[in-house]
Design a protein around this motif. Structure first.
Motif, PDB file in Angstrom:
ATOM      1  N   ARG A  68       1.218  -1.314   0.046  1.00 15.97           N
ATOM      2  CA  ARG A  68      -0.003  -0.221   0.006  1.00 15.97           C
ATOM      3  C   ARG A  68       0.823   1.600  -0.115  1.00 15.97           C
ATOM      4  NH1 ARG A  68      -3.650  -2.629   3.512  1.00 15.97           N
ATOM      5  NH2 ARG A  68      -2.410  -1.116   5.997  1.00 15.97           N
ATOM      6  N   THR A  69       2.750   0.876   0.760  1.00 16.29           N
ATOM      7  CA  THR A  69       2.894   2.535   0.302  1.00 16.29           C
ATOM      8  C   THR A  69       4.132   2.458  -0.776  1.00 16.29           C
ATOM      9  OG1 THR A  69       5.037   1.159   1.371  1.00 16.29           O
ATOM     10  CG2 THR A  69       2.694   2.024   3.463  1.00 16.29           C
ATOM     11  N   ARG A  70       3.891   1.365  -1.045  1.00 19.90           N
ATOM     12  CA  ARG A  70       4.893   1.646  -2.467  1.00 19.90           C
ATOM     13  C   ARG A  70       4.283   1.687  -3.725  1.00 19.90           C
ATOM     14  NH1 ARG A  70       9.120  -2.692  -1.081  1.00 19.90           N
ATOM     15  NH2 ARG A  70       9.485  -2.646  -3.116  1.00 19.90           N
ATOM     16  N   VAL A  71       3.000   1.365  -3.423  1.00 23.02           N
ATOM     17  CA  VAL A  71       2.050   1.180  -5.440  1.00 23.02           C
ATOM     18  C   VAL A  71       0.973   2.572  -5.293  1.00 23.02           C
ATOM     19  CG1 VAL A  71       0.913  -0.360  -6.240  1.00 23.02           C
ATOM     20  CG2 VAL A  71       2.664  -1.284  -5.594  1.00 23.02           C
ATOM     21  N   GLY A  72       1.033   2.765  -6.465  1.00 18.34           N
ATOM     22  CA  GLY A  72      -0.283   4.183  -6.309  1.00 18.34           C
ATOM     23  C   GLY A  72      -1.340   3.073  -7.274  1.00 18.34           C
ATOM     24  N   VAL A  73      -2.670   3.643  -7.060  1.00 16.43           N
ATOM     25  CA  VAL A  73      -3.401   3.407  -7.683  1.00 16.43           C
ATOM     26  C   VAL A  73      -4.915   4.041  -8.329  1.00 16.43           C
ATOM     27  CG1 VAL A  73      -5.927   1.844  -7.614  1.00 16.43           C
ATOM     28  CG2 VAL A  73      -3.191   1.326  -6.002  1.00 16.43           C
ATOM     29  N   MET A  74      -4.845   4.085  -9.981  1.00 12.50           N
ATOM     30  CA  MET A  74      -5.988   4.651 -10.044  1.00 12.50           C
ATOM     31  C   MET A  74      -7.019   3.843 -10.182  1.00 12.50           C
ATOM     32  SD  MET A  74      -5.653   7.151 -13.108  1.00 12.50           S
ATOM     33  CE  MET A  74      -7.141   8.504 -14.412  1.00 12.50           C
ATOM     34  N   LEU A  75      -8.387   4.399  -9.856  1.00 15.12           N
ATOM     35  CA  LEU A  75      -9.686   3.027 -10.186  1.00 15.12           C
ATOM     36  C   LEU A  75      -9.398   3.759 -11.585  1.00 15.12           C
ATOM     37  CD1 LEU A  75     -10.903   3.080  -7.095  1.00 15.12           C
ATOM     38  CD2 LEU A  75      -9.931   1.299  -7.745  1.00 15.12           C
ATOM     39  N   GLN A  76     -10.708   2.865 -12.690  1.00 19.61           N
ATOM     40  CA  GLN A  76     -11.239   3.216 -13.518  1.00 19.61           C
ATOM     41  C   GLN A  76     -12.328   4.400 -13.623  1.00 19.61           C
ATOM     42  OE1 GLN A  76     -13.694   0.569 -15.946  1.00 19.61           O
ATOM     43  NE2 GLN A  76     -11.665  -0.312 -16.995  1.00 19.61           N
ATOM     44  N   ALA A  77     -12.964   4.626 -12.326  1.00 17.41           N
ATOM     45  CA  ALA A  77     -14.121   5.505 -11.751  1.00 17.41           C
ATOM     46  C   ALA A  77     -13.893   5.806 -10.518  1.00 17.41           C
ATOM     47  CB  ALA A  77     -15.265   5.197 -12.488  1.00 17.41           C
ATOM     48  N   GLY A  78     -14.966   6.881  -9.730  1.00 14.08           N
ATOM     49  CA  GLY A  78     -14.623   7.560  -8.555  1.00 14.08           C
ATOM     50  C   GLY A  78     -14.158   7.245  -7.465  1.00 14.08           C
ATOM     51  N   GLY A  79     -13.805   7.311  -6.370  1.00 17.56           N
ATOM     52  CA  GLY A  79     -12.455   7.167  -5.397  1.00 17.56           C
ATOM     53  C   GLY A  79     -12.759   8.629  -4.601  1.00 17.56           C
ATOM     54  N   VAL A  80     -13.048   8.770  -5.416  1.00 24.01           N
ATOM     55  CA  VAL A  80     -12.940  10.739  -4.381  1.00 24.01           C
ATOM     56  C   VAL A  80     -14.670  11.173  -3.710  1.00 24.01           C
ATOM     57  CG1 VAL A  80     -12.695  12.725  -4.476  1.00 24.01           C
ATOM     58  CG2 VAL A  80     -11.443  10.982  -6.539  1.00 24.01           C
ATOM     59  N   PRO A  81     -14.350  11.517  -2.631  1.00 25.37           N
ATOM     60  CA  PRO A  81     -15.323  11.476  -1.508  1.00 25.37           C
ATOM     61  C   PRO A  81     -16.415  13.095  -2.468  1.00 25.37           C
ATOM     62  CG  PRO A  81     -13.781  12.013   0.173  1.00 25.37           C
ATOM     63  CD  PRO A  81     -12.811  11.082  -1.319  1.00 25.37           C
ATOM     64  N   THR A  82     -17.285  12.780  -2.647  1.00 21.96           N
ATOM     65  CA  THR A  82     -18.271  13.179  -3.845  1.00 21.96           C
ATOM     66  C   THR A  82     -18.599  14.600  -3.950  1.00 21.96           C
ATOM     67  OG1 THR A  82     -20.101  12.890  -2.466  1.00 21.96           O
ATOM     68  CG2 THR A  82     -19.800  11.802  -4.639  1.00 21.96           C
ATOM     69  N   THR A  83     -18.127  15.687  -2.528  1.00 23.55           N
ATOM     70  CA  THR A  83     -17.933  16.788  -1.803  1.00 23.55           C
ATOM     71  C   THR A  83     -17.149  17.132  -1.717  1.00 23.55           C
ATOM     72  OG1 THR A  83     -18.562  16.028   0.565  1.00 23.55           O
ATOM     73  CG2 THR A  83     -20.427  16.688  -0.984  1.00 23.55           C
ATOM     74  N   ALA A  84     -15.442  16.642  -1.660  1.00 25.90           N
ATOM     75  CA  ALA A  84     -14.294  16.476  -0.921  1.00 25.90           C
ATOM     76  C   ALA A  84     -14.002  17.926  -2.754  1.00 25.90           C
ATOM     77  CB  ALA A  84     -13.687  15.463  -0.980  1.00 25.90           C
ATOM     78  N   ARG A  85     -13.111  19.115  -2.065  1.00 26.95           N
ATOM     79  CA  ARG A  85     -12.615  20.203  -3.427  1.00 26.95           C
ATOM     80  C   ARG A  85     -11.324  18.928  -3.649  1.00 26.95           C
ATOM     81  NH1 ARG A  85     -14.387  25.105   0.313  1.00 26.95           N
ATOM     82  NH2 ARG A  85     -16.323  24.913  -0.191  1.00 26.95           N
ATOM     83  N   ALA A  86     -10.998  19.501  -4.954  1.00 25.26           N
ATOM     84  CA  ALA A  86      -9.740  18.756  -6.052  1.00 25.26           C
ATOM     85  C   ALA A  86      -8.079  19.394  -4.554  1.00 25.26           C
ATOM     86  CB  ALA A  86     -10.051  19.618  -7.193  1.00 25.26           C
ATOM     87  N   ALA A  87      -8.307  20.542  -4.525  1.00 27.08           N
ATOM     88  CA  ALA A  87      -7.068  20.827  -3.529  1.00 27.08           C
ATOM     89  C   ALA A  87      -7.187  20.398  -2.168  1.00 27.08           C
ATOM     90  CB  ALA A  87      -6.699  22.375  -3.966  1.00 27.08           C
TER      91      ALA A  87
END
Lengths: 308, 292
Positions: free
Chosen positions: A78-97
């Motif tokens: 988990r610390t050594r690998v980065g993951v980009m899912l096909q979609a989603g994964g971010v809280p919908t109301t969280a701001r980008a920065a």
């Protein structure tokens, strides 16, 4: 330790009830290289990547990520690998920065979130909630989150699906930058252009199996095509007689000529074609050398197009 | 940690931290700052657990504060009920000390709304949108995720308690101030929070997000009505009372009221009921929770 490949998969099998998503897939991805898993939707790309990420357990075969077991050694990976899912994964109301800052806070030596946000072209949307970002902006935020912890290896699942050409090129530059910095990249895509441009090695999958793999040039470079325009109705049989055995010559449409050879197009072939034309007082115009694309290769191997 | 070989030493420079917040121009095109000098080399490593938990909890708190429906549930409804029922004799509470009856009930409602309803709905949608799945691929462990959620819930509750106690005091609330109260009230609130969190996560981890939303809101109303929050359990048929006191909302409001309004000692029975709910709900949630 560092001689271990980024990913080594041998005979991976994964079933969902009666459906076999991955049927004995093997591949090896080297360190500090971009490896593209190319195939149509439903080919088993996401399932393969999610087994590597430790989200799913393999039903058969072995998978090693940085030499480790994706499930048993999940904590270290988990610390050594980065993951980009096909979609989603971010809280919908969280701001980008704000989201990227929190993700950066999970790592010991993260990239500067503001700088990374600029690198993916989201500075102007820093305070925009995730759900109000466009699809392409959401993709780029997820990509930034995948690399903010400076991982050794990143898994990117369709990172440019649905992006406009400008955003796609920005993402490609970022992936090229990652590779130059020494990060290993595993990229699932159904865009052959993306695989051709970015990948050191392309693994073409269909129905959960590898149908071909190699460097893009190896996969496409064995066949050559020479196209030119001239007056209609040239004597193709005569032209063929002047060319090496095995060559094919076609006129389609009228006045457009195509010469195909089983090897690369070499200077000798061009000389033969133009000399033959010159002897007949024919001017060959728009002379173009082309090679087979991954799309052509996929069509040839499976009888279907990549987008089918 | 192994650093892969880098061919060009010029690209091995780590990212330079620039002061945030003074971006020259607001544009939406990529600025090549990171890329022109070459991408920094890999340098993986996890942050200390407390820092990860604090960061995640802070994000959850900020997104909660921006969520109108959640604020309605956790703050506006409890405060309106407190003012309405504490000020006017809307229901006969069976005691002359109306505000002394209402405040403990509203404290129980605060725990119910935050630990159960709000947490269930939030977690259900986090699951639906792959947020938990994505967090599972960060150095924040599942234990860390639970710790962050607990920290979030406790922080919100502290805010709720402060507001409820302040408004209660303004409405003339004078609770029993005893050693037993000082010891019992935090225990009851913690046990109640554990029980409702377990129930909320049990719901969120097994049902679809929409079903969780509906179920959590429905149970909020049911427990508001049957949990002794506003309507005294003595108003219910005698046969129903023992059962209602075995519900987590009933036990929590009953225990708080016994201590704060009736000078009782440690309400062992109510505390035991809450601990039993907590143990069963958390054990079930751990077994059944599906992360995607």
């Amino acid at each position: 330790m560092s001689n271990l490949p980024a990913v080594q998969i041998d005979g991976l099998v994964k079933r969902y009830r009666s459906v076999t998503a991955v049927a004995g897939l093997s591949l090896r991805a080297e360190r500090a290289r971009v490896t593209a898993i190319l195939g149509p939707n439903g080919a088993g790309k996401t399932t393969t990547i999610e087994v590597c990420e430790g989200y799913r357990k393999a039903d058969g075969g072995t998978v090693r990520v940085l030499g480790l077991d994706p499930v048993a050694d999940a904590r270290e990976l988990r610390t050594r690998v980065g993951v980009m899912l096909q979609a989603g994964g971010v809280p919908t109301t969280a701001r980008a920065a704000e989201y990227l800052r929190v993700m950066a806070g999970f790592y010991a030596h993260p990239l500067d979130p503001a700088e990374l946000l600029a690198a993916v072209g989201l500075t102007g949307s820093a305070r925009t909630p995730y759900k109000q970002l466009s699809g392409g902006q959401q993709q780029r935020l997820a990509l930034a989150a995948a690399v903010v912890g400076r991982p050794e290896l990143v898994f990117l699942d369709e990172p440019t699906a649905g992006l406009d050409p400008q955003a796609r090129h920005a993402t490609w530059e970022l992936i090229e930058g990652l590779r130059r910095g020494g990060t290993s990249v595993i990229l699932a895509t159904h865009y052959m252009e993306e695989a051709e441009r970015l990948a050191d090695r392309v693994v073409i999958v269909d129905h959960g199996q590898v149908v071909a793999s190699g460097a893009p040039a190896e996969l496409t470079g064995s066949d050559g095509q020479l196209r030119f325009r001239a007056e209609p109705g040239l004597d193709l049989a005569g032209l063929l007689a002047a060319l090496p055995p095995g060559a094919i010559a076609k006129e389609s449409p009228s006045g457009h000529y195509l010469v195909e050879v089983s090897d690369r197009v070499d200077p000798q072939l061009i000389a033969s074609v133009t000399a033959w034309c010159a002897e007949r007082g024919v001017l060959a115009r728009d002379l173009q050398i082309e090679s087979r694309t991954l799309e052509d290769l996929f069509l040839e191997l499976t009888g279907r197009g990549l987008r089918a | 940690m192994t650093e892969p070989a880098v061919t060009d030493p010029a690209v091995a420079e780590p990212a330079v931290n620039e002061p945030a917040g003074n971006e020259p121009a607001v544009t939406d095109t990529a600025t090549p700052g990171l890329l022109s000098g070459g991408w920094p080399t890999p340098a993986p490593g996890a942050a200390p657990l407390p820092r990860m938990v604090r960061g995640q909890a802070a994000l959850e708190l900020r997104t909660l504060a921006r969520n109108g429906e959640q604020l309605l549930l956790t703050l506006i409804i409890p405060v309106l009920l407190l003012i309405a029922f504490g000020h006017e004799n809307l229901v006969s509470v069976g005691t002359s000390n109306r505000i002394g009856f209402v405040v403990p009930g509203i404290l129980a409602l605060a725990v119910l709304s935050t630990a159960f309803t709000s947490q269930a709905i939030g977690t259900g949608f986090e699951r639906r949108y792959g947020v938990l799945k994505r967090l599972g691929a960060t150095p924040l462990s599942r234990r860390g995720m639970i710790a962050a959620k607990t920290l979030t819930v406790l922080t919100v509750e502290l805010g709720q308690f402060a507001i409820v106690l302040l408004i209660g005091a303004l409405l003339g609330w004078r609770p029993v101030a005893s050693l037993a109260a000082a010891a019992s009230v935090p225990l009851l609130l913690l046990a109640g929070t554990a029980a409702f969190s377990g129930l909320g996560l049990l719901l969120a981890g097994t049902l679809r997000a929409e079903a969780t939303l509906a179920g959590a809101n429905l149970l909020y109303l049911v427990m508001l009505g049957l949990g002794g929050v506003l309507f005294p359990l003595t108003k219910f048929p005698a046969a129903a009372r023992p059962v209602l006191r075995l519900l987590p909302a009933g036990a929590l409001s009953d225990g708080l009221r016994a201590v704060l309004a009736h000078s009782a000692g440690l309400p062992a029975r109510d505390l035991l009921v809450l601990c039993a709910w907590a143990a069963v709900a958390i054990a079930l949630a751990v077994r059944t929770f599906r992360w995607e």
